[in-house]
Each structure stands twice: as structure tokens, then as C-alpha cells.
Design a protein around this motif. Structure first.
Motif, mmCIF file in Angstrom:
data_model
loop_
_atom_site.group_PDB
_atom_site.id
_atom_site.type_symbol
_atom_site.label_atom_id
_atom_site.label_comp_id
_atom_site.label_asym_id
_atom_site.label_seq_id
_atom_site.Cartn_x
_atom_site.Cartn_y
_atom_site.Cartn_z
ATOM 1 N N GLY A 144 -13.936 -54.699 121.352
ATOM 2 C CA GLY A 144 -13.938 -54.065 120.116
ATOM 3 C C GLY A 144 -14.773 -54.370 119.085
ATOM 4 N N THR A 145 -16.148 -54.373 119.512
ATOM 5 C CA THR A 145 -17.330 -54.768 118.679
ATOM 6 C C THR A 145 -18.511 -53.700 118.924
ATOM 7 N N THR A 146 -18.960 -53.210 117.704
ATOM 8 C CA THR A 146 -20.083 -52.597 117.939
ATOM 9 C C THR A 146 -21.567 -53.213 117.933
ATOM 10 N N TYR A 147 -22.139 -52.775 118.820
ATOM 11 C CA TYR A 147 -23.482 -53.146 119.180
ATOM 12 C C TYR A 147 -24.378 -52.293 119.140
ATOM 13 N N HIS A 148 -25.846 -52.822 118.619
ATOM 14 C CA HIS A 148 -27.051 -51.932 118.535
ATOM 15 C C HIS A 148 -27.762 -52.399 119.623
ATOM 16 N N TYR A 149 -28.679 -51.532 120.076
ATOM 17 C CA TYR A 149 -29.722 -51.972 121.112
ATOM 18 C C TYR A 149 -30.917 -50.869 121.129
ATOM 19 N N ARG A 150 -31.909 -51.218 121.736
ATOM 20 C CA ARG A 150 -32.976 -50.471 121.881
ATOM 21 C C ARG A 150 -34.029 -51.061 123.132
ATOM 22 N N VAL A 151 -34.739 -50.032 123.891
ATOM 23 C CA VAL A 151 -35.612 -50.444 124.693
ATOM 24 C C VAL A 151 -37.071 -50.635 124.150
ATOM 25 N N THR A 152 -37.713 -51.568 124.863
ATOM 26 C CA THR A 152 -38.852 -51.769 124.203
ATOM 27 C C THR A 152 -39.909 -52.070 125.381
ATOM 28 N N ALA A 153 -40.958 -51.328 125.618
ATOM 29 C CA ALA A 153 -42.100 -51.309 126.611
ATOM 30 C C ALA A 153 -43.291 -52.050 126.147
ATOM 31 N N THR A 154 -43.854 -52.814 126.962
ATOM 32 C CA THR A 154 -45.206 -53.542 126.405
ATOM 33 C C THR A 154 -46.209 -53.606 127.589
ATOM 34 N N ASN A 155 -47.569 -52.974 127.279
ATOM 35 C CA ASN A 155 -48.437 -53.163 128.439
ATOM 36 C C ASN A 155 -49.727 -53.613 127.684
ATOM 37 N N SER A 156 -50.837 -53.677 128.511
ATOM 38 C CA SER A 156 -51.942 -54.237 127.978
ATOM 39 C C SER A 156 -52.636 -53.427 126.669
ATOM 40 N N ILE A 157 -52.393 -52.273 126.624
ATOM 41 C CA ILE A 157 -52.861 -51.477 125.444
ATOM 42 C C ILE A 157 -51.815 -51.668 124.109
ATOM 43 N N GLY A 158 -50.511 -51.585 124.434
ATOM 44 C CA GLY A 158 -49.774 -51.903 123.114
ATOM 45 C C GLY A 158 -48.168 -51.935 123.564
ATOM 46 N N THR A 159 -47.381 -51.890 122.462
ATOM 47 C CA THR A 159 -45.840 -51.854 122.503
ATOM 48 C C THR A 159 -45.156 -50.615 121.950
ATOM 49 N N GLU A 160 -44.392 -49.932 122.745
ATOM 50 C CA GLU A 160 -43.432 -48.945 122.026
ATOM 51 C C GLU A 160 -42.041 -49.294 122.082
ATOM 52 N N TYR A 161 -41.418 -48.867 121.044
ATOM 53 C CA TYR A 161 -40.042 -49.434 120.759
ATOM 54 C C TYR A 161 -39.078 -47.918 120.646
ATOM 55 N N GLY A 162 -38.071 -47.830 121.551
ATOM 56 C CA GLY A 162 -37.160 -46.824 121.647
ATOM 57 C C GLY A 162 -36.365 -46.694 120.338
ATOM 58 N N SER A 163 -35.674 -45.902 120.087
ATOM 59 C CA SER A 163 -34.801 -45.586 118.835
ATOM 60 C C SER A 163 -33.699 -46.547 118.977
ATOM 61 N N ASP A 164 -32.869 -46.747 117.779
ATOM 62 C CA ASP A 164 -31.746 -47.565 117.864
ATOM 63 C C ASP A 164 -30.775 -46.720 118.356
ATOM 64 N N GLN A 165 -29.690 -47.366 119.274
ATOM 65 C CA GLN A 165 -28.454 -46.756 119.560
ATOM 66 C C GLN A 165 -27.669 -47.762 119.386
ATOM 67 N N THR A 166 -26.150 -47.134 119.487
ATOM 68 C CA THR A 166 -25.103 -48.150 119.510
ATOM 69 C C THR A 166 -24.030 -48.027 120.381
ATOM 70 N N PHE A 167 -23.045 -49.027 120.828
ATOM 71 C CA PHE A 167 -22.041 -48.697 121.690
ATOM 72 C C PHE A 167 -20.950 -49.464 121.123
ATOM 73 N N GLU A 168 -19.676 -49.297 121.445
ATOM 74 C CA GLU A 168 -18.712 -50.102 120.984
ATOM 75 C C GLU A 168 -17.794 -50.769 122.364
ATOM 76 N N THR A 169 -17.628 -51.912 122.394
ATOM 77 C CA THR A 169 -16.887 -52.305 123.724
ATOM 78 C C THR A 169 -15.546 -52.007 123.394
ATOM 79 N N GLU A 170 -14.920 -51.894 124.628
ATOM 80 C CA GLU A 170 -13.457 -51.584 124.485
ATOM 81 C C GLU A 170 -12.657 -52.605 123.848
ATOM 82 N N VAL A 171 -11.393 -51.888 123.099
ATOM 83 C CA VAL A 171 -10.553 -53.056 122.807
ATOM 84 C C VAL A 171 -9.803 -53.702 123.877
#
Length: 442
Positions: free
Chosen positions: A120-147
């Protein structure tokens, strides 16, 4: 080549290493000798490009687990992929994607499975990718676990009644308001012993302005449905020890109590005590509830197994109760008569232990609690009373709080107690109004 004028010359190189410095010079040779040009250098470009990262919708959500998904383009370089997650968009935790590291020049689907989450809790998450040139962040998303909502309640309660020689010896003040959590849909008669009128009596309230008390007749209106309470008297105590179905949870994680116009006798449909102020706020109402223990008085607590009078002034069709499991700690605030606002928070608690840490203060800048006025003693089932001290302009003030231990859940492996706290501060006197319902049962 030949001639007496300058000639531009060039040569194409291939299969060089990327991101590497090379030195070169031109060399000219004829029959008279050899001449070397000056040293020059160049650096080859970095192969590939910075990654791209897209946070996709989560899947396989349960009460304590989820699969996080994303899409990454590695930019033709070895790319490390993680998912950041937490209960806010500051995250705080991370997990490596199952496919990491990834490479290539095309989009790659990535995922990670999380377990051990709070229900019953809301969580935020995002994907992050890093290589030798740089790091890119995905957008923030949420999900809520079932009660983690139970399908049944194991009820265990005893409603106390006096034992008198005959029915005529009982007084109207011996009646009590009674109800059960869940939705057993049984006739209330199934929990009573002996004969009606001799050993027990039950009434419902139909909400009318007159003739509102209806005596038990064995009809469906006397079933213990969700949130329904009754007047009851019994020769001796009434014990309930059985398993019943829980009340239906709607798509918004709410339990709904049907209401009639006017007065209603309601009972707590959940098997945990609740703060009536929280319920009022959630339903956008202002009406109090009234308990009866020989006389009427307002109640700030909505306890299971008890009935309460509620006046439906807004003609609501239902009263809603949001079901969410007890969280790590819940702050409770109430404005006192003096204008102070107290925030109570329980931390570092263990079953059977005394209070080890409290925080209190005047919003919006809570100050650490100075000390505890009185020794709260050991926790015991039911309600415990403690006194709390707070600081303010160099002075100390004491407040009394009522904390309901029955909502606590101890989580093995954690140093903190998961608890919902209900607090009542005794600084302002509450005017008790006489309820219109009179106890004159025939």
C-alpha cells in the motif's frame, strides 16, 4: 612526382583506435637526399555517443514486489544501467538492471525486480544509463504496491453486561451500542443466548424523527452487515470468538458504510481503531460521533466492536474509510487552545519497550523533545497515556497523548516500529451535548 612548384599531398588512414593521440610528419626523398617535415599530431574521436534512457511503466506489481522497466540506447558503447527508487523523487536506493551492461547502437529493453517493499505504498523510480561519454536519466515514474487486505478477520471480544435476577431489574443505562468489524452478515441473534425479552434485547435506529427504535424481529435489517451497529442488552457478558469475512474494498482501497438520512448507529468496519478526526477530514464532514456508556459523550476514537451515533446532516449515501496499512511512523497534530501545535512521532520502538525517542514542536519548525514528563511504563494492549514535554521560548509545557498500541506492527530485521499513532491532546475542554436519543426501552 616532379616539378619545381609546391605540390599538395595526402594519405588516408583507417583502422585507428578511437580517442587516441597520433603523431605524424611528411617525408620527401629524391636522388639528392631526404627531408622530414615537422612533427604534427591529431586525436581520433571518441567512438559511440552518450546513451539515451527512457523510464517505462512498471509491471508485475504485488503487495511487496514489482518489476521496473526501461529502454536504453547504449550509443555503441558498453553502458551500465541501474534503476533508482524510493518513496520520494529523491529516491535513495538503487538496483542494477538484469541486462546491465548493455552495448550496441539500438534500443535495449532493461528491467529489474524489486522485493521486500511496503504494501500500500507509493514508490518513485527512474532508469539511469552511464557510458564513457556520459550519464542519461530517465523521467520519474511512480507505482503503488497492492494493499495487503485480509479476506477474513479473527474476531475476539467480550461485551460486558451485568447479570441481574430478572429482566425487570435492568435499567436503560445498562444498554450498550454494539457492532462487529468485517461483514459477517449474520443475524445479531446468533451471538446471543437465551430468550428475547428475558435474556436479551436488540434495537436498531431507523433514523426517523419519531418511532425510531425498532425491536429485533429476525429480519434482514438485523444482520451484522458492514458498519452497522445496534442497541443491545444481555443477561451477562457477550463473547464473540470467530472468523468473519472482511468488508468489501472498492477500487480506491475504501470500505464504505451505507448511511440513512438523519441518525445512524455505525460501527468500525476495520479491525483497528481509527481517529475520527482523520475520518472527518477524509469524508469532508464536521459531525462528531457519540458513544454511550451509561450516558452520551462525544468520542474522538472510532473503536472496533463498539457502536456510535452519527448524524448524517449532509445526506451522504456512504461513509468512506480509506484502508492503508500502518506506515513507518505517522505524525498527529492538533491545534491546542493556546495556539500551540504539537507533532508527535514515534521512532525506534520495539514491542514491549518504553518510548526511546519523541519529537514535538510548533509548526513549521518542530524542535526535539526535551524530556518525558512521566514514565510511560511498559506497553500493554489497549490504550496507554503518556505526558510529553516540548520547548518553546525557554519554557516547558506538558501535553497528554493517548496512543493506541493495537495498530502497531513489528517488522523483524528493522530497528523501527511500523505504527499508526492516534493522539488526543487534553488542553481544550470539549463541550458535551446531550444526544436526542433517549433510552426508554419497553
Amino acid at each position: 612526382m616532379s616539378g619545381t612548384t609546391d605540390v599538395t599531398v595526402s594519405a588516408n588512414l583507417s583502422e585507428l583506435s578511437d580517442n587516441t593521440e597520433y603523431h605524424y610528419r611528411v617525408v620527401a626523398t629524391n636522388s639528392k637526399g631526404t627531408t622530414n617535415g615537422s612533427d604534427q599530431s591529431f586525436t581520433t574521436l571518441q567512438a559511440g555517443s552518450a546513451p539515451t534512457a527512457t523510464t517505462d511503466a512498471s509491471t508485475s506489481i504485488t503487495i511487496n514486489s514489482v518489476t521496473l522497466n526501461g529502454t536504453v540506447n547504449p550509443g555503441d558503447l558498453s553502458t551500465t544501467v541501474i534503476f533508482e527508487y524510493g518513496t520520494t523523487d529523491s529516491y535513495g536506493s538503487q538496483i542494477t538492471a538484469a541486462e546491465s551492461p548493455v552495448s550496441g547502437m539500438t534500443d535495449v529493453s532493461v528491467s529489474a525486480s524489486l522485493t521486500g517493499l511496503e504494501d500500500g505504498t507509493t514508490y518513485h523510480y527512474r532508469v539511469t544509463a552511464t557510458n564513457s561519454i556520459g550519464t542519461e536519466y530517465g523521467s520519474d515514474q511512480t507505482f503503488e504496491t497492492e494493499v495487503n487486505y485480509p479476506t477474513t478477520y479473527s474476531l475476539s471480544t467480550t461485551q460486558s453486561f451485568p447479570t441481574k435476577a430478572s429482566a425487570e431489574d435492568y435499567l436503560a443505562t445498562d444498554y450498550r451500542l454494539f457492532g462487529l468489524p468485517g461483514n459477517s452478515n449474520e443475524l445479531i441473534r446468533s451471538h446471543l443466548s437465551g430468550n428475547q425479552g428475558e435474556n436479551w434485547e436488540v434495537y436498531l435506529d431507523n433514523g426517523e424523527a419519531s418511532n425510531y427504535l425498532v425491536k429485533y424481529d429476525g429480519g434482514n435489517n438485523f444482520r451484522l452487515s458492514t458498519g452497522k451497529g445496534f442497541w443491545m442488552i444481555h443477561k451477562g457478558n457477550v463473547g464473540v470468538n470467530k472468523s468473519v469475512s472482511t468488508a468489501v474494498l472498492n477500487s480506491n482501497n475504501e470500505v464504505e458504510i451505507p448511511l440513512q438520512d438523519g441518525w445512524n448507529i455505525i460501527t468500525n468496519p476495520l479491525n483497528v481503531a481509527m481517529d475520527w478526526d482523520v475520518i472527518k477530514t477524509y469524508n469532508q464532514i464536521t459531525e462528531p460521533i457519540w458513544k454511550y456508556e451509561g450516558s452520551f459523550s462525544q468520542s474522538t476514537d472510532f473503536q472496533p466492536y463498539k457502536g456510535y451515533y452519527f448524524y448524517n446532516s449532509g445526506n451522504l449515501s456512504v461513509l468512506k474509510f480509506y484502508y492503508k496499512p500502518a506506515s513507518l511512523a505517522k505524525s498527529v497534530a492538533e491545534n491546542a487552545e493556546s495556539g500551540w501545535q504539537i507533532t508527535l512521532q514515534l521512532l525506534e520502538m520495539e514491542s514491549g519497550a518504553t518510548i526511546s525517542s519523541l519529537a514535538s514542536g510548533k509548526a513549521p519548525n518542530p524542535a526535539p523533545i526535551a524530556s518525558i514528563c512521566t514514565n510511560p511504563g511498559m506497553w500493554v494492549p489497549g490504550w496507554e497515556s503518556i505526558a510529553i514535554v516540548r520547548t518553546g521560548t525557554g519554557t516547558f509545557r506538558c501535553f497528554t497523548a493517548i496512543i493506541n498500541r493495537s495498530l502497531s506492527r513489528w517488522n523483524p530485521g528493522s530497528s523501527q516500529l511500523k505504527m499508526t499513532v492516534t493522539a488526543r491532546f487534553g488542553l481544550r475542554s470539549r463541550e458535551l451535548k446531550q444526544c436526542r436519543r433517549s433510552l426508554t426501552f419497553g
